[in-house]
Write an enzyme that holds these catalytic residues in place. Structure first.
Site, short mmCIF file in Angstrom:
data_model
loop_
_atom_site.label_atom_id
_atom_site.label_comp_id
_atom_site.label_asym_id
_atom_site.label_seq_id
_atom_site.Cartn_x
_atom_site.Cartn_y
_atom_site.Cartn_z
N CYS A 128 0.59 -1.13 -0.12
CA CYS A 128 -0.16 0.04 0.32
C CYS A 128 1.08 1.12 0.12
O CYS A 128 1.31 2.23 -1.22
CB CYS A 128 -0.93 -0.34 1.11
SG CYS A 128 -1.75 -1.42 0.82
N1 SAJ Z 1 6.72 2.20 8.34
C1 SAJ Z 1 7.78 3.34 9.11
N2 SAJ Z 1 7.49 3.88 9.66
C2 SAJ Z 1 5.77 3.99 10.70
C3 SAJ Z 1 5.25 3.65 10.10
C4 SAJ Z 1 5.65 2.69 8.83
O1 SAJ Z 1 8.60 2.90 8.60
O2 SAJ Z 1 6.49 5.00 11.54
C5 SAJ Z 1 7.18 1.23 7.31
C6 SAJ Z 1 6.18 0.02 7.91
O3 SAJ Z 1 7.27 -0.52 8.24
C7 SAJ Z 1 6.28 -0.32 6.30
C8 SAJ Z 1 5.61 0.87 5.53
O4 SAJ Z 1 6.12 1.52 6.32
O5 SAJ Z 1 7.09 -0.93 5.79
C9 SAJ Z 1 3.85 0.27 5.71
O6 SAJ Z 1 3.79 -0.12 7.55
P1 SAJ Z 1 1.87 0.69 7.42
O7 SAJ Z 1 2.32 0.65 8.85
O8 SAJ Z 1 1.62 1.83 6.74
O9 SAJ Z 1 1.16 -0.78 7.68
P2 SAJ Z 1 0.82 -1.27 5.58
O10 SAJ Z 1 1.76 -0.79 4.39
O11 SAJ Z 1 -0.17 -2.73 6.22
O12 SAJ Z 1 -0.35 -0.31 5.91
C10 SAJ Z 1 -1.50 -0.49 5.86
C11 SAJ Z 1 -2.29 0.77 5.17
N3 SAJ Z 1 -3.46 -0.14 5.52
C12 SAJ Z 1 -4.37 0.40 4.16
O13 SAJ Z 1 -3.73 0.67 3.28
C13 SAJ Z 1 -6.29 -0.33 3.73
C14 SAJ Z 1 -2.39 2.25 6.44
O14 SAJ Z 1 -3.80 2.79 4.89
C15 SAJ Z 1 -2.37 1.79 7.20
O15 SAJ Z 1 -2.81 2.89 7.99
C16 SAJ Z 1 -1.91 1.03 7.97
O16 SAJ Z 1 -2.04 -0.54 7.31
C17 SAJ Z 1 -2.25 0.91 9.77
O17 SAJ Z 1 -2.19 1.21 9.81
O18 SAJ Z 1 -1.28 -0.26 9.99
#
Ligand code: SAJ
Length: 433
Positions: free
Chosen positions: A273
């Site tokens: 995403c």
């Molecule tokens: N990440 C960082 N720093 C942060 C947060 C995330 O480096 O502060 C990295 C994570 O390690 C990962 C990537 O970013 O590699 C994405 O992380 P994510 O927490 O955004 O997880 P995702 O990719 O599973 O995103 C999903 C998304 N859901 C949908 O698109 C429906 C996102 O909108 C959500 O906000 C997110 O999950 C969530 O909140 O966990």
């Protein structure tokens, strides 16, 4: 007239529901509607997925097999590869992949092939809802012309909406049932039918005025995250230069009870995403003559983090008068985020590639991922308890909660921690991002 008939069938649960694409979005959605009492047919091009569901087996982490088994047994859920079933369906959600090509252009091929099939069998009274994350305009400019015919007018004979998927795999608190569902239609009648549809099975529905608004909502949500992660990644590189602990800075800033939301630096951006969705927006706006500069810059910074992490390993080894070349580096965690089993777009893959390119001998361990396809070769996970004592440096890329970090600290000669997994420990062996 048809709208009223369909709304009635939705309210009395006699509408036949269909979901195309039985992945981490489609299967939970199909299960929620089956649990709400509808007869649901899942459609997928992968026979293996169809077979597992018809045997009552779930292959999605967040969907218990017991639920699938019960719904299949009661006749509320079945699956097929045959799109002709659309002739008998009243509603159809499309939840197929929308990846980016290497050139960062949207790959709409999965949506197009699904819509080509739907167009063959679309009929009066059908509600079609696209859920795949995509650029604003997709539903009205690409999907609508594929399905609408002189005898099948949108808003009158059939209904077409967009509703962004907000599934967060592995999230223990928020799931398909309780995450508010945004939905926008090509016409007000479409929006109304779409909102009625979701209201039958999900807790909160948020109707918006058009498919473009609904498409844009999702892109804003994920672009917001990607840019803020880029901001703290840049802050991490600044703090590194001026010897300030970025983790302490962010944790202290997070005490501000309003107007701030903590994001954390890391080894790069993974998942299907966050690294991808914003480029759907920038691709579209570029066509409209507007540069999405924030997105491009954040994409660049986030893309630098794997190099930054490998440089940290190189410098940490140098401090021990060791070169990266020839050193054994053990990578802890390859999933794209903690406590899940997904390596899609994981920065760990870039990091392992860079380490090997600079001559390091790389092993990895991950409690959720026993093997990976690393540059076309199957690479098995090692047991870190045997690999770490023999290594020259450990690089923590994913901070899975189930790891004994105290034991890791005792076993490791040197640790580069890109996730602050070792925040509880003080040791000269630990080098933090
Ligand atoms: N990440 C960082 N720093 C942060 C947060 C995330 O480096 O502060 C990295 C994570 O390690 C990962 C990537 O970013 O590699 C994405 O992380 P994510 O927490 O955004 O997880 P995702 O990719 O599973 O995103 C999903 C998304 N859901 C949908 O698109 C429906 C996102 O909108 C959500 O906000 C997110 O999950 C969530 O909140 O966990």
């Amino acid at each position: 007239m048809l709208a009223e008939q369909l709304k009635k069938k939705l309210k009395d649960r006699t509408a036949e529901v269909g979901v195309i694409g039985l992945g981490y979005v489609g299967l939970p959605l199909a299960v929620e509607f089956a649990k709400a009492g509808f007869k649901v047919t899942g459609i997928d091009v992968q026979q293996s997925k169809v077979d597992q569901i018809n045997k009552g087996i779930s292959y999605i982490q967040d969907v218990p097999t017991s639920e699938v088994a019960e719904l299949v047994k009661s006749g509320h859920l079945k699956a097929t590869t045959d799109f002709a079933i659309v002739k008998k369906l009243d509603t159809l959600n499309i939840a197929v992949p929308t990846p980016l090509r290497k050139t960062k252009d949207p790959d709409m091929s999965f949506v197009v092939s699904a819509c080509q099939e739907v167009a063959k069998y679309a009929h009066p009274g059908l509600l079609v809802i696209l859920e795949s994350t995509t650029y604003p305009g997709t539903t009205s400019e690409l999907v609508l012309p594929m399905i609408e015919k002189p005898t099948l007018k949108v808003g009158k004979d059939f209904f077409l909406c967009f509703s962004p998927e907000r599934v967060d795999p592995g999230n223990p608190k928020f799931n398909t049932l309780n995450i508010p569902k945004v939905v926008g239609g090509i016409t007000p009648a479409c929006t109304e039918v779409g909102a009625t549809f979701y209201s039958q099975a999900l807790q909160t529905v948020v109707p918006v005025s058009s498919t473009q608004v609904a498409e844009m909502v999702k892109l804003l949500e994920n672009t917001f995250r990607m840019i803020n992660i880029g901001l703290v990644n840049e802050l991490a590189m600044m703090c590194d230069r001026i010897n300030v602990n970025v983790w302490e800075v962010i944790e202290a800033a997070a005490t501000k009870p309003f107007g701030f939301m903590p994001f954390f630096p890391g080894p790069g951006l993974g998942g299907h995403c966050i690294p991808i969705d914003p480029f759907y927006l920038s691709w579209k706006t570029k066509q409209a003559g507007i540069e999405a500069r924030f997105i491009e810059l954040a994409g660049y910074i986030n893309g630098q983090m794997p190099h930054f992490a490998v440089d940290k390993v190189q410098h940490a080894l140098n401090e021990k008068s060791k070169s990266l070349k020839g050193s054994k580096v053990h990578v802890m965690g390859v999933a794209y985020k903690r406590d899940i089993d997904d390596v899609r777009e994981s920065p760990a893959l870039d990091i392992m590639h860079l380490l090997e390119k600079r001559g390091a001998k790389v092993t990895y361990s991950d409690p959720y991922i026993p093997a990976i396809n690393f540059e076309g070769v199957a690479k098995k996970a090692s047991n870190w308890k045997t690999a770490v004592p023999k290594s020259d440096c450990v690089l923590i890329v994913t901070d899975h909660t189930g790891v004994d970090y105290k034991a890791l600290l005792e076993a490791a000669p040197l640790i580069v921690d890109t996730r602050n997994a070792m925040k509880k420990f003080k040791s000269s062996k630990i080098v933090r991002l």
